[in-house]
Design an enzyme around this catalytic site. Structure first.
Site, PDB file in Angstrom:
ATOM      1  N   HIS A 116      77.285  49.580  37.990  1.00  0.00           N
ATOM      2  CA  HIS A 116      76.841  48.593  36.984  1.00  0.00           C
ATOM      3  C   HIS A 116      75.499  48.979  36.356  1.00  0.00           C
ATOM      4  CE1 HIS A 116      80.160  46.109  38.096  1.00  0.00           C
ATOM      5  NE2 HIS A 116      79.693  45.824  39.298  1.00  0.00           N
ATOM      6  N   ALA A 117      74.795  49.933  36.938  1.00  0.00           N
ATOM      7  CA  ALA A 117      73.504  50.346  36.390  1.00  0.00           C
ATOM      8  C   ALA A 117      73.721  51.156  35.120  1.00  0.00           C
ATOM      9  CB  ALA A 117      72.735  51.166  37.418  1.00  0.00           C
TER      10      ALA A 117
END
Length: 304
Positions: free
Chosen positions: A123-124
Protein backbone atom coordinates in the site's frame (compact mmCIF):
# COMPACT_ATOMS: atom_id res chain seq x y z
CA UNK A 1 19.49 -25.79 -6.81
CA UNK A 2 19.86 -26.24 -3.07
CA UNK A 3 17.27 -28.37 -1.28
CA UNK A 4 17.00 -25.54 1.27
CA UNK A 5 16.30 -22.33 -0.63
CA UNK A 6 17.43 -19.13 1.11
CA UNK A 7 15.14 -17.77 3.83
CA UNK A 8 15.69 -14.21 5.05
CA UNK A 9 15.03 -13.02 8.59
CA UNK A 10 16.10 -10.22 10.92
CA UNK A 11 15.09 -9.73 14.59
CA UNK A 12 14.20 -6.11 13.72
CA UNK A 13 11.25 -7.38 11.63
CA UNK A 14 9.34 -7.20 14.90
CA UNK A 15 8.93 -3.55 15.96
CA UNK A 16 7.75 -2.30 19.33
CA UNK A 17 4.11 -1.26 19.15
CA UNK A 18 1.65 0.41 21.53
CA UNK A 19 -0.29 -1.99 23.75
CA UNK A 20 -3.46 -3.21 22.07
CA UNK A 21 -2.42 -2.18 18.54
CA UNK A 22 -4.32 -4.23 15.98
CA UNK A 23 -1.36 -5.07 13.75
CA UNK A 24 -0.11 -8.58 14.70
CA UNK A 25 3.57 -7.62 15.01
CA UNK A 26 4.47 -10.79 16.93
CA UNK A 27 3.84 -12.89 13.84
CA UNK A 28 7.33 -12.19 12.44
CA UNK A 29 9.29 -13.60 15.36
CA UNK A 30 6.82 -16.46 15.73
CA UNK A 31 7.15 -17.31 12.04
CA UNK A 32 10.92 -17.49 12.41
CA UNK A 33 10.53 -19.85 15.38
CA UNK A 34 8.16 -22.11 13.42
CA UNK A 35 10.52 -22.29 10.45
CA UNK A 36 13.55 -22.99 12.66
CA UNK A 37 11.69 -25.76 14.47
CA UNK A 38 10.87 -27.39 11.12
CA UNK A 39 14.41 -26.98 9.76
CA UNK A 40 13.16 -24.99 6.79
CA UNK A 41 16.12 -22.57 6.56
CA UNK A 42 18.56 -25.47 6.31
CA UNK A 43 21.71 -26.13 8.35
CA UNK A 44 23.17 -22.65 7.80
CA UNK A 45 20.06 -20.93 9.17
CA UNK A 46 18.55 -17.65 8.07
CA UNK A 47 20.19 -15.14 5.78
CA UNK A 48 20.30 -11.80 7.61
CA UNK A 49 19.77 -8.65 5.55
CA UNK A 50 21.34 -5.25 5.97
CA UNK A 51 19.13 -2.23 6.58
CA UNK A 52 18.23 -0.68 3.25
CA UNK A 53 20.13 2.51 2.50
CA UNK A 54 18.53 5.87 1.85
CA UNK A 55 19.73 6.13 -1.75
CA UNK A 56 18.06 2.84 -2.62
CA UNK A 57 14.82 3.89 -0.91
CA UNK A 58 14.78 7.00 -3.08
CA UNK A 59 14.56 4.85 -6.20
CA UNK A 60 10.90 4.22 -5.33
CA UNK A 61 10.02 6.89 -2.72
CA UNK A 62 10.31 10.66 -2.60
CA UNK A 63 13.17 12.18 -0.64
CA UNK A 64 10.76 14.06 1.66
CA UNK A 65 8.89 10.89 2.58
CA UNK A 66 12.05 8.86 3.20
CA UNK A 67 13.45 11.62 5.38
CA UNK A 68 10.16 11.91 7.29
CA UNK A 69 10.17 8.22 8.16
CA UNK A 70 13.81 8.03 9.22
CA UNK A 71 13.97 11.41 10.99
CA UNK A 72 10.63 10.71 12.73
CA UNK A 73 9.07 13.86 11.28
CA UNK A 74 6.13 12.56 9.26
CA UNK A 75 3.00 14.75 9.20
CA UNK A 76 0.19 13.53 11.44
CA UNK A 77 -2.10 12.74 8.50
CA UNK A 78 0.53 10.45 6.96
CA UNK A 79 1.06 8.68 10.29
CA UNK A 80 -2.71 8.09 10.47
CA UNK A 81 -2.74 6.75 6.92
CA UNK A 82 0.03 4.29 7.75
CA UNK A 83 -1.66 3.15 10.96
CA UNK A 84 1.62 2.68 12.81
CA UNK A 85 3.51 5.16 15.00
CA UNK A 86 6.38 7.12 13.45
CA UNK A 87 9.00 5.73 15.83
CA UNK A 88 12.59 4.59 15.46
CA UNK A 89 11.53 0.97 16.00
CA UNK A 90 8.96 1.10 13.19
CA UNK A 91 11.37 2.92 10.84
CA UNK A 92 14.11 0.39 11.59
CA UNK A 93 11.69 -2.45 10.93
CA UNK A 94 10.72 -0.94 7.56
CA UNK A 95 14.37 -0.61 6.54
CA UNK A 96 15.15 -4.17 7.66
CA UNK A 97 12.14 -5.66 5.86
CA UNK A 98 12.98 -3.78 2.65
CA UNK A 99 16.59 -4.90 2.91
CA UNK A 100 15.23 -8.41 3.37
CA UNK A 101 13.25 -8.34 0.14
CA UNK A 102 16.23 -6.94 -1.78
CA UNK A 103 18.47 -9.68 -0.37
CA UNK A 104 15.83 -12.28 -1.25
CA UNK A 105 15.72 -10.93 -4.80
CA UNK A 106 19.50 -11.15 -5.18
CA UNK A 107 19.49 -14.70 -3.80
CA UNK A 108 16.57 -15.70 -6.04
CA UNK A 109 18.58 -14.66 -9.09
CA UNK A 110 21.33 -16.98 -7.85
CA UNK A 111 19.30 -19.90 -6.49
CA UNK A 112 16.01 -19.73 -8.41
CA UNK A 113 13.86 -19.03 -5.35
CA UNK A 114 14.25 -17.20 -2.05
CA UNK A 115 11.73 -16.07 0.55
CA UNK A 116 11.62 -13.23 3.04
CA UNK A 117 9.92 -13.66 6.43
CA UNK A 118 8.52 -10.14 6.05
CA UNK A 119 7.74 -7.86 3.11
CA UNK A 120 4.79 -7.25 0.85
CA UNK A 121 4.11 -3.68 2.02
CA UNK A 122 2.14 -2.96 -1.12
CA UNK A 123 0.00 0.00 0.00
CA UNK A 124 3.02 2.32 0.28
CA UNK A 125 3.25 4.70 -2.67
CA UNK A 126 6.10 6.99 -3.70
CA UNK A 127 5.16 9.84 -1.38
CA UNK A 128 3.36 8.11 1.49
CA UNK A 129 2.78 4.93 3.40
CA UNK A 130 -0.69 3.50 4.06
CA UNK A 131 -2.46 0.47 5.50
CA UNK A 132 0.36 -0.69 7.84
CA UNK A 133 2.88 -0.26 5.00
CA UNK A 134 5.83 2.13 5.40
CA UNK A 135 8.23 1.41 2.51
CA UNK A 136 7.18 -0.56 -0.56
CA UNK A 137 9.85 -3.25 -0.32
CA UNK A 138 8.99 -4.98 -3.60
CA UNK A 139 9.09 -1.70 -5.53
CA UNK A 140 12.39 -0.69 -3.93
CA UNK A 141 13.98 -4.07 -4.64
CA UNK A 142 12.77 -4.13 -8.25
CA UNK A 143 14.09 -0.61 -8.87
CA UNK A 144 17.48 -1.52 -7.37
CA UNK A 145 17.88 -4.59 -9.58
CA UNK A 146 16.82 -2.58 -12.63
CA UNK A 147 19.26 0.21 -11.78
CA UNK A 148 22.10 -2.30 -11.51
CA UNK A 149 21.18 -3.92 -14.83
CA UNK A 150 20.60 -7.30 -13.16
CA UNK A 151 17.10 -7.50 -14.65
CA UNK A 152 15.30 -5.82 -17.51
CA UNK A 153 11.75 -6.81 -16.63
CA UNK A 154 9.94 -7.78 -13.42
CA UNK A 155 6.51 -9.25 -12.78
CA UNK A 156 4.66 -8.63 -9.50
CA UNK A 157 2.16 -11.38 -8.64
CA UNK A 158 0.22 -9.88 -5.73
CA UNK A 159 -2.20 -12.36 -4.16
CA UNK A 160 -2.77 -10.52 -0.88
CA UNK A 161 -6.52 -10.06 -0.28
CA UNK A 162 -6.10 -6.29 -0.67
CA UNK A 163 -5.18 -4.59 -3.94
CA UNK A 164 -1.52 -3.67 -4.34
CA UNK A 165 -2.45 -0.06 -4.96
CA UNK A 166 0.84 1.51 -3.91
CA UNK A 167 2.82 -0.81 -6.17
CA UNK A 168 0.47 -0.08 -9.07
CA UNK A 169 0.90 3.67 -8.63
CA UNK A 170 4.70 3.51 -8.36
CA UNK A 171 4.95 1.58 -11.62
CA UNK A 172 2.00 3.05 -13.55
CA UNK A 173 4.33 4.71 -16.09
CA UNK A 174 7.13 2.16 -15.88
CA UNK A 175 6.91 -0.62 -18.52
CA UNK A 176 9.84 -2.49 -16.93
CA UNK A 177 7.57 -3.76 -14.11
CA UNK A 178 4.24 -5.48 -14.81
CA UNK A 179 1.84 -5.37 -11.84
CA UNK A 180 -0.81 -8.07 -11.38
CA UNK A 181 -3.13 -7.96 -8.36
CA UNK A 182 -5.88 -10.49 -7.60
CA UNK A 183 -7.88 -9.32 -4.60
CA UNK A 184 -11.26 -9.02 -2.92
CA UNK A 185 -13.31 -6.49 -4.85
CA UNK A 186 -15.01 -4.92 -1.82
CA UNK A 187 -11.99 -4.76 0.48
CA UNK A 188 -9.48 -2.01 1.31
CA UNK A 189 -8.44 0.24 -0.36
CA UNK A 190 -11.81 1.69 -1.22
CA UNK A 191 -10.26 3.86 -3.94
CA UNK A 192 -8.43 1.36 -6.12
CA UNK A 193 -5.42 2.10 -8.30
CA UNK A 194 -5.01 0.65 -11.80
CA UNK A 195 -2.57 -2.25 -12.02
CA UNK A 196 -1.44 -3.61 -15.37
CA UNK A 197 -3.87 -6.45 -14.56
CA UNK A 198 -6.47 -6.37 -11.80
CA UNK A 199 -8.69 -9.35 -11.00
CA UNK A 200 -11.42 -8.55 -8.49
CA UNK A 201 -13.02 -11.41 -6.57
CA UNK A 202 -16.47 -11.61 -5.03
CA UNK A 203 -16.89 -12.00 -1.27
CA UNK A 204 -16.67 -15.61 -0.17
CA UNK A 205 -14.65 -16.87 -3.15
CA UNK A 206 -13.56 -20.42 -2.32
CA UNK A 207 -10.44 -22.50 -3.00
CA UNK A 208 -11.70 -24.03 -6.26
CA UNK A 209 -12.89 -20.81 -7.86
CA UNK A 210 -9.81 -18.90 -6.70
CA UNK A 211 -7.33 -21.45 -8.02
CA UNK A 212 -9.20 -21.90 -11.29
CA UNK A 213 -8.97 -18.15 -11.89
CA UNK A 214 -5.26 -18.05 -11.03
CA UNK A 215 -4.49 -21.01 -13.27
CA UNK A 216 -6.06 -19.27 -16.27
CA UNK A 217 -3.96 -16.14 -15.74
CA UNK A 218 -0.45 -16.95 -14.53
CA UNK A 219 0.88 -19.08 -17.44
CA UNK A 220 -0.17 -16.40 -19.93
CA UNK A 221 1.53 -13.71 -17.83
CA UNK A 222 4.78 -15.64 -17.55
CA UNK A 223 4.73 -16.32 -21.28
CA UNK A 224 3.66 -12.83 -22.31
CA UNK A 225 5.62 -10.64 -19.91
CA UNK A 226 8.71 -12.90 -19.98
CA UNK A 227 10.01 -11.48 -16.70
CA UNK A 228 13.57 -11.86 -15.47
CA UNK A 229 12.20 -12.16 -11.92
CA UNK A 230 8.82 -12.58 -10.20
CA UNK A 231 7.93 -10.94 -6.90
CA UNK A 232 5.21 -13.07 -5.28
CA UNK A 233 3.19 -11.43 -2.50
CA UNK A 234 1.82 -14.48 -0.68
CA UNK A 235 -0.53 -12.70 1.70
CA UNK A 236 -2.55 -15.20 3.73
CA UNK A 237 -5.42 -12.79 4.37
CA UNK A 238 -7.63 -14.44 1.68
CA UNK A 239 -8.11 -17.15 4.35
CA UNK A 240 -11.68 -17.67 5.56
CA UNK A 241 -10.67 -17.00 9.19
CA UNK A 242 -8.74 -13.77 8.53
CA UNK A 243 -10.39 -10.81 10.23
CA UNK A 244 -9.47 -8.38 7.43
CA UNK A 245 -10.21 -10.67 4.49
CA UNK A 246 -13.52 -11.30 2.71
CA UNK A 247 -12.64 -14.48 0.86
CA UNK A 248 -12.93 -18.10 1.97
CA UNK A 249 -9.68 -19.90 1.26
CA UNK A 250 -8.54 -22.74 3.52
CA UNK A 251 -5.04 -23.77 4.60
CA UNK A 252 -5.17 -26.40 1.86
CA UNK A 253 -6.14 -23.74 -0.67
CA UNK A 254 -3.22 -21.53 0.34
CA UNK A 255 -0.86 -24.52 0.12
CA UNK A 256 -2.07 -25.29 -3.39
CA UNK A 257 -1.78 -21.61 -4.35
CA UNK A 258 1.83 -21.36 -3.15
CA UNK A 259 2.77 -24.62 -4.88
CA UNK A 260 1.17 -23.45 -8.11
CA UNK A 261 2.81 -20.01 -8.22
CA UNK A 262 6.27 -21.16 -7.14
CA UNK A 263 6.06 -24.24 -9.34
CA UNK A 264 5.00 -22.26 -12.41
CA UNK A 265 7.91 -19.86 -11.96
CA UNK A 266 10.47 -22.60 -11.35
CA UNK A 267 9.27 -24.72 -14.28
CA UNK A 268 9.54 -21.71 -16.60
CA UNK A 269 13.05 -20.97 -15.34
CA UNK A 270 12.00 -17.65 -13.81
CA UNK A 271 13.57 -16.67 -10.47
CA UNK A 272 10.91 -16.00 -7.84
CA UNK A 273 10.98 -13.97 -4.63
CA UNK A 274 8.40 -14.77 -1.94
CA UNK A 275 7.24 -12.12 0.55
CA UNK A 276 4.64 -12.83 3.21
CA UNK A 277 2.18 -9.96 2.77
CA UNK A 278 -0.85 -9.60 4.99
CA UNK A 279 -2.34 -11.88 7.59
CA UNK A 280 -4.48 -10.76 10.52
CA UNK A 281 -5.71 -13.78 12.43
CA UNK A 282 -5.89 -12.94 16.15
CA UNK A 283 -4.23 -16.27 16.98
CA UNK A 284 -0.52 -15.63 16.40
CA UNK A 285 0.44 -19.31 16.39
CA UNK A 286 -2.19 -20.11 13.79
CA UNK A 287 -1.20 -17.06 11.74
CA UNK A 288 2.52 -17.88 11.81
CA UNK A 289 1.80 -21.44 10.71
CA UNK A 290 -0.22 -20.06 7.81
CA UNK A 291 2.60 -17.75 6.71
CA UNK A 292 5.05 -20.66 6.98
CA UNK A 293 3.25 -22.39 4.11
CA UNK A 294 5.19 -20.20 1.65
CA UNK A 295 8.63 -21.16 2.95
CA UNK A 296 7.71 -24.79 3.57
CA UNK A 297 6.39 -25.11 0.01
CA UNK A 298 9.50 -23.53 -1.49
CA UNK A 299 11.68 -26.05 0.36
CA UNK A 300 9.44 -28.93 -0.72
CA UNK A 301 9.64 -27.93 -4.39
CA UNK A 302 13.41 -27.57 -4.25
CA UNK A 303 13.84 -30.96 -2.59
CA UNK A 304 12.25 -32.89 -5.42
Amino acid sequence: MSSSPPVIHHPAFRAEMPAGHRFPMDKFSRLASVLEAEGVPGPDGFHRPEYIDVETLRLAHTEDYVRGVIELSLPADVVRRIGMPNTDSVATRARAATGGTLLAARLALEHGVACNTAGGSHHASAESGAGFCVFNDVAVAARRLLAEGLIGKALVVDLDVHQGDGTARIFEDDPSVFTFSMHAEKNFPHRKAVSDLDVELADGTSDADYLEKLETILPALLGGVRPDIVFFNAGVDPHADDKLGRLSLTDEGLTRREAYVLGACLSSGTPVVGVIGGGYDADIDRLAARHAILHRTAKSLCSR
